[in-house]
Enzyme design. Structure first.
Site, short mmCIF file in Angstrom:
data_model
loop_
_atom_site.label_atom_id
_atom_site.label_comp_id
_atom_site.label_asym_id
_atom_site.label_seq_id
_atom_site.Cartn_x
_atom_site.Cartn_y
_atom_site.Cartn_z
N ASP A 64 64.92 59.92 19.00
CA ASP A 64 65.92 60.68 17.94
C ASP A 64 64.88 61.46 17.09
O ASP A 64 63.55 61.27 17.06
CB ASP A 64 66.54 59.52 17.32
CG ASP A 64 68.05 60.23 16.67
OD1 ASP A 64 68.04 61.45 16.61
OD2 ASP A 64 68.96 59.27 16.37
N HIS A 75 69.55 58.35 9.54
CA HIS A 75 69.50 59.51 8.83
C HIS A 75 68.67 59.27 7.39
O HIS A 75 67.89 59.70 7.05
CB HIS A 75 70.62 60.38 8.55
CG HIS A 75 71.10 60.84 10.12
ND1 HIS A 75 72.05 60.42 10.56
CD2 HIS A 75 70.57 61.96 10.52
CE1 HIS A 75 72.29 60.85 11.93
NE2 HIS A 75 71.34 62.03 11.81
#
Length: 529
Positions: free
Chosen positions: A264, A190
């Site tokens: 993702d 992230h």
């Protein structure tokens, strides 16, 4: 309004739209997401907590989104169970991956996924970004941890397959993640670009094993990792999501995967802060990805869609590549019954039984079991650690049913003190004062392995006589490594209500311990199955 229009009738723009899954803010469809659905023929929607209140609201929201679309939408969620769930009201929250790894029951894992899947499908959710097939063998992993079934590739493989099959039986597409494996990283994708530096032989034996196992048994969908694998991709700037060598060469050709490859989210920093979301979408499709996830910003979603269209117009991406990806998505929607068919039946009563059975089978005694069960005489102090600030992997969810309440219900005289994951001086003093005068103290930690102040408080409270201090890891099992001298240590992998009830039953001696420790914790090796 959803129609039965065939794939052959889709325009190029609609086929490109099918390759995208996007998110939005709020509990009602926004004008922006409605426009993406209508103008681009969007393929799917991703839900987060920001979109969800309870099951009935989600059912209505899903219906509105499907009504806006000419073609059936995939509506997806990260409902892994345990500490990673987006919806709790009106559905059964099953224990997470590592708790199920400790329970070590393929039958219960499969049934849990089937029952949970049926509840999701009933409210319009037809795709779940679960299970995690990552092998968590790095105690410093900040993003996978308890989402994994453990450190044994075979345990991860068998339980992961059980979940995949269960979700399918429940009417939901399971998306196994994060290929080729995010378990041995110490960086969160992230925020940055992680690297898994191992050679091909080790990757085949560990990271790839669960994915190969699922692929050989016809998994429908796999999510990519924004992680660099030098053994497969020589360019150190290219993560798996953008690597043709990994997605086409390894996943498609070597492993023989024929299902849908999902990225993702491209808004994670590993993509958005390197080449950018729009360029990332183009390169992911060129590499072999089918379904592109852009979860948050409308500007990035639109830019990515337009970038792919431009890449097709200039010949950078062939129309054949678009057709191939769109057809895979379309076919999966058909086989999953999105164009019509009977929904699997829900069974809330049985779902709650399975939730309880898994929780009870997951409570793990790592050390100091000779000090259990705990006497009900005298005062018991429970120090309950909980997060006060949100991160990408930690959500601030106040828990009403804590261990203190569960022990009180079991007949203990309990005083509970709540502290943050980084206890303030005032919180630490309150815990010390409550635990003074020889009272028994139970500390339910929350990622203490990553918190110096939490670990220091645990060390101070645990310095009394043996048996007067019990430490329960309420999330990561590796907390013990920060204070290895603690006399009694249990792991529960999550602080959810069902797990707290099970934990209270173990501490009181009402419930025997059957869990198989799924990871090595310092000197305490995992228990083989």
């Amino acid at each position: 309004m959803t129609t039965n229009k065939g794939f052959a009738e889709l325009t190029l723009k609609q086929k490109i739209g099918q390759l995208f899954m996007c998110g939005f803010e709020g509990t009602e469809p926004t004008k922006e997401i409605d426009n993406l659905i209508r103008d681009y023929g969007l393929g799917g929607i991703i839900y987060f907590r920001r979109n969800l209140r309870d099951a009935e609201q989600v059912r209505e929201l899903s219906a509105k989104l499907q009504d806006a679309s000419e073609h059936p939408l995939f509506i997806a969620i990260d409902q892994e169970g345990g500490m990673v769930v987006r919806l709790e009201e009106g559905v059964t929250v099953m224990p997470g991956g590592m708790a199920q790894g400790a329970a070590a029951s393929e039958a219960l894992t499969r049934e849990a996924a089937k029952l949970s899947g049926a509840e999701l499908r009933e409210i319009g959710i037809n795709m779940n970004f679960a299970p995690c097939l990552d092998v968590n063998n790095n105690p410093q992993n900040p993003v996978i941890g308890v989402r994994s079934y453990g450190e044994d590739p075979r345990r991860v493989a068998t339980l992961g397959l059980a979940a995949i099959q269960g979700y399918k039986e429940g009417g939901v597409v399971a998306v196994a993640k994060h290929f080729p494996g995010h378990g041995d990283t110490a960086v969160d994708s992230h925020h940055a670009l992680p690297v898994v530096p191992h050679g091909v032989e080790r990757l085949n034996e560990v990271e790839l094993y669960p994915f190969r196992y699922a692929i050989e048994r016809k998994a429908d969908a796999i999510m990519t990792a924004h992680v660099v694998f030098p053994a497969f991709e020589s360019d150190p700037t290219i993560p798996a999501t953008r690597s043709e060598r990994i997605l086409t060469g390894l996943l498609r050709k070597q492993l023989g995967f024929e299902g849908v490859i999902v990225t993702d989210c491209l808004e994670m920093n590993a993509i958005s802060e390197t080449i950018g979301v729009a360029r990332g979408a183009v390169e992911a499709i060129k590499a072999g990805a089918d379904l592109i996830l852009v979860s948050h910003r409308i500007s990035r979603q639109t830019a990515a869609l337009e970038a792919v269209m431009e890449a097709v117009m200039t010949g950078e991406i062939s129309e054949e590549r678009i057709d191939e990806a769109a057809r895979r998505i379309w076919n999966l929607k058909q086989t999953q019954g999105l164009f019509g068919g009977e929904l699997p039946k829900t069974d809330r009563a049985r779902a709650e039984e399975v939730q309880r059975e898994l929780s009870e089978a997951a409570v793990t005694v790592v050390k100091g079991g000779q000090h259990l069960p705990l006497s009900k005489e005298g005062k018991t102090v429970v120090v309950w650690a909980e997060p006060h600030s949100r991160t990408e992997v930690i959500e601030v969810i106040p828990q009403d049913w804590t261990l203190g309440k569960a022990l009180s219900a079991a007949g203990y005289d309990v005083e509970e003190v709540r502290v943050g994951t980084e206890p303030t001086a005032e919180e630490a003093e309150a815990a010390r004062a409550a635990a003074s005068s020889g009272r028994r103290a139970i500390f339910v930690s929350y990622d203490a392995a990553f918190s110096k102040t939490q670990s220091e408080l645990i060390r101070e409270l645990s310095s009394g006589e043996d048996g007067s201090f019990v430490w329960v890891a309420g999330r990561t099992p590796y907390d013990l490594q920060s204070v290895p001298e603690a006399p009694v240590y249990l792991c529960v992998y999550e602080n959810k209500p069902a797990m707290m009830t099970a934990l209270a039953r173990v501490l009181s001696g009402e419930l025997p311990v059957t869990a198989r420790q799924p990871v090595t914790i310092g000197d305490y090796a995992r228990i083989l199955i």
